[in-house]
Design an enzyme around this catalytic site. Structure first.
Site, PDB file in Angstrom:
ATOM      1  CB  SER A 105     128.019 108.567  57.991  1.00  0.00           C
ATOM      2  OG  SER A 105     126.795 108.179  58.583  1.00  0.00           O
ATOM      3  CE1 TYR A 116     130.438 109.263  62.802  1.00  0.00           C
ATOM      4  CE2 TYR A 116     128.127 109.545  62.220  1.00  0.00           C
ATOM      5  CZ  TYR A 116     129.319 108.856  62.092  1.00  0.00           C
ATOM      6  OH  TYR A 116     129.396 107.770  61.250  1.00  0.00           O
TER       7      TYR A 116
HETATM    8  P1  NAP Z   1     133.694 100.414  65.082  1.00  0.00           P
HETATM    9  O1  NAP Z   1     133.148  99.042  65.052  1.00  0.00           O
HETATM   10  O2  NAP Z   1     133.695 101.182  66.355  1.00  0.00           O
HETATM   11  O3  NAP Z   1     135.181 100.354  64.504  1.00  0.00           O
HETATM   12  C1  NAP Z   1     135.964 101.516  64.425  1.00  0.00           C
HETATM   13  C2  NAP Z   1     137.359 101.114  64.053  1.00  0.00           C
HETATM   14  O4  NAP Z   1     138.157 102.296  63.935  1.00  0.00           O
HETATM   15  C3  NAP Z   1     138.023 100.217  65.080  1.00  0.00           C
HETATM   16  O5  NAP Z   1     138.803  99.244  64.422  1.00  0.00           O
HETATM   17  C4  NAP Z   1     138.907 101.178  65.857  1.00  0.00           C
HETATM   18  O6  NAP Z   1     140.015 100.474  66.407  1.00  0.00           O
HETATM   19  C5  NAP Z   1     139.328 102.161  64.746  1.00  0.00           C
HETATM   20  N1  NAP Z   1     139.712 103.473  65.256  1.00  0.00           N
HETATM   21  C6  NAP Z   1     138.940 104.365  65.927  1.00  0.00           C
HETATM   22  N2  NAP Z   1     139.641 105.472  66.199  1.00  0.00           N
HETATM   23  C7  NAP Z   1     140.897 105.270  65.696  1.00  0.00           C
HETATM   24  C8  NAP Z   1     142.080 106.043  65.674  1.00  0.00           C
HETATM   25  N3  NAP Z   1     142.136 107.273  66.220  1.00  0.00           N
HETATM   26  N4  NAP Z   1     143.167 105.526  65.060  1.00  0.00           N
HETATM   27  C9  NAP Z   1     143.141 104.290  64.509  1.00  0.00           C
HETATM   28  N5  NAP Z   1     142.045 103.512  64.484  1.00  0.00           N
HETATM   29  C10 NAP Z   1     140.934 103.996  65.094  1.00  0.00           C
HETATM   30  O7  NAP Z   1     132.961 101.364  64.037  1.00  0.00           O
HETATM   31  P2  NAP Z   1     132.189 101.045  62.688  1.00  0.00           P
HETATM   32  O8  NAP Z   1     130.747 101.070  62.973  1.00  0.00           O
HETATM   33  O9  NAP Z   1     132.767  99.895  61.983  1.00  0.00           O
HETATM   34  O10 NAP Z   1     132.525 102.397  61.876  1.00  0.00           O
HETATM   35  C11 NAP Z   1     133.574 102.477  60.942  1.00  0.00           C
HETATM   36  C12 NAP Z   1     133.369 103.709  60.086  1.00  0.00           C
HETATM   37  O11 NAP Z   1     132.089 103.639  59.464  1.00  0.00           O
HETATM   38  C13 NAP Z   1     133.394 105.009  60.883  1.00  0.00           C
HETATM   39  O12 NAP Z   1     134.063 105.999  60.137  1.00  0.00           O
HETATM   40  C14 NAP Z   1     131.923 105.372  61.030  1.00  0.00           C
HETATM   41  O13 NAP Z   1     131.737 106.754  61.131  1.00  0.00           O
HETATM   42  C15 NAP Z   1     131.378 104.828  59.719  1.00  0.00           C
HETATM   43  N6  NAP Z   1     129.939 104.524  59.745  1.00  0.00           N
HETATM   44  C16 NAP Z   1     129.434 103.504  60.528  1.00  0.00           C
HETATM   45  C17 NAP Z   1     128.062 103.212  60.460  1.00  0.00           C
HETATM   46  C18 NAP Z   1     127.434 102.052  61.218  1.00  0.00           C
HETATM   47  O14 NAP Z   1     126.224 101.863  61.126  1.00  0.00           O
HETATM   48  N7  NAP Z   1     128.192 101.240  61.930  1.00  0.00           N
HETATM   49  C19 NAP Z   1     127.229 103.979  59.651  1.00  0.00           C
HETATM   50  C20 NAP Z   1     127.786 105.016  58.901  1.00  0.00           C
HETATM   51  C21 NAP Z   1     129.132 105.270  58.936  1.00  0.00           C
HETATM   52  P3  NAP Z   1     140.613 100.878  67.850  1.00  0.00           P
HETATM   53  O15 NAP Z   1     139.458 101.042  68.772  1.00  0.00           O
HETATM   54  O16 NAP Z   1     141.545  99.766  68.203  1.00  0.00           O
HETATM   55  O17 NAP Z   1     141.327 102.137  67.591  1.00  0.00           O
END
Ligand code: NAP
Length: 263
Positions: A141, A155
């Site tokens: 991130s 985080y």
């Molecule tokens: P999201 O929509 O909440 O999706 C997270 C995914 O990870 C879900 O499919 C969830 O599935 C899975 N997950 C969470 N904990 C898990 C575990 N212990 N084991 C297996 N699967 C797990 O989040 P997102 O925004 O797409 O974020 C994805 C990544 O991008 C993260 O690493 C986040 O830090 C990074 N990120 C996001 C943003 C943003 O703006 N969205 C910005 C910077 C970085 P289940 O709930 O079914 O487990």
């Protein structure tokens, strides 16, 4: 780019059923790869049915447990014959001000974001060593490695830790031509981001020089590039994908200049 540039290669995408991970899954599938998609709940894997591809393997597992990571790599190998690409994308980002952070909350963030990344890579390395196109891509991130945000210090620390792991792993795995890189998304439109409320979305959109928030496909494209043959000489690199959000020395000055330009 040749649309079949990943044909015959197999990827694991954790958290690949929704949000940013779904963007990565779609991009790798479009390139022709087989994709094992991991999530804790079957609900988050439901979007995969719509992709309608025989090249998708849904796996229900919790990456914060090392036995589950071993299980993920074993199931992927059994289904597709090996592992060429590991996308450690699963992550959680609960808000917790420093003073009220609990041990349980702190441990959960680090077990998912840091331990889950490292344990999966550890488990996949023996298979990656036998691949001629091995790639590891970590979803970090901008928060932590470059910027900060009140309420997300644990985080941010976990996202910076992922990059510390990436650099040493890149050196250690280089003799096998296994590349290890990270994408650093800015604000990407996902359910988690939408849940932050309209005020947050409006403020963040206004702070992005390219004038919009990112899409999950913006991240998918960046990851697919790092997985391609064209990125074979890139390792230990952090690729920021944020529409220029971290560039301004003073965001207010940029906003004012844009306002004057448009008036
Ligand atoms: P999201 O929509 O909440 O999706 C997270 C995914 O990870 C879900 O499919 C969830 O599935 C899975 N997950 C969470 N904990 C898990 C575990 N212990 N084991 C297996 N699967 C797990 O989040 P997102 O925004 O797409 O974020 C994805 C990544 O991008 C993260 O690493 C986040 O830090 C990074 N990120 C996001 C943003 C943003 O703006 N969205 C910005 C910077 C970085 P289940 O709930 O079914 O487990």
């Amino acid at each position: 780019m040749d649309t079949a540039y990943l044909t015959g290669r197999t990827a694991i995408v954790t958290g690949g059923g929704r949000g940013i991970g779904l963007g990565i899954t779609r991009a790798l599938l479009a390139g022709g790869a087989n994709v094992a998609v991991v999530g804790r709940s079957t609900a988050s894997l439901q979007a995969l049915a719509e992709l309608g591809s025989e090249r998708v393997l849904p796996i229900t597992a919790d990456v914060s447990r090392s036995a589950a990571c071993d299980d993920i790599t074993a199931k992927t190998r059994d289904a597709f014959g090996g592992v060429d690409i590991v996308c450690a994308n699963a992550g959680i980002f609960p808000e917790a001000p420093v003073e009220s952070m609990t041990d349980v909350g702190l441990e959960e963030v680090f077990r998912t974001n840091v331990f889950g990344t490292i344990a999966l890579v550890r488990s996949a390395v023996p298979m990656l060593r036998t691949s001629t196109h091995a790639r590891i891509v970590i979803t970090s991130s901008i928060t932590g490695p470059i910027t900060g945000y009140p309420g997300w210090s644990h985080y941010g620390a976990s996202k910076a830790a992922q990059l510390g792991f990436m650099r040493s792993a890149a050196l250690e795995l280089a003799p096998w031509q296994i590349t290890v890189n990270a994408v650093l998304p800015g604000n990407i439109v996902t359910q988690g981001l939408t849940d932050m409320g309209p005020g947050y979305i409006e403020a963040m959109t206004a702070s992005v020089p390219l004038g919009r928030l990112g899409t999950i496909d913006d991240i998918g494209s960046a990851v697919a590039f790092l997985c391609s043959d064209g990125a074979a000489f890139i390792t230990g690199h952090s690729l920021v994908v944020d529409g220029g959000q971290i560039l301004p020395e003073c965001p207010d000055a940029i906003l004012e200049a844009t306002r004057q330009e448009l008036s």
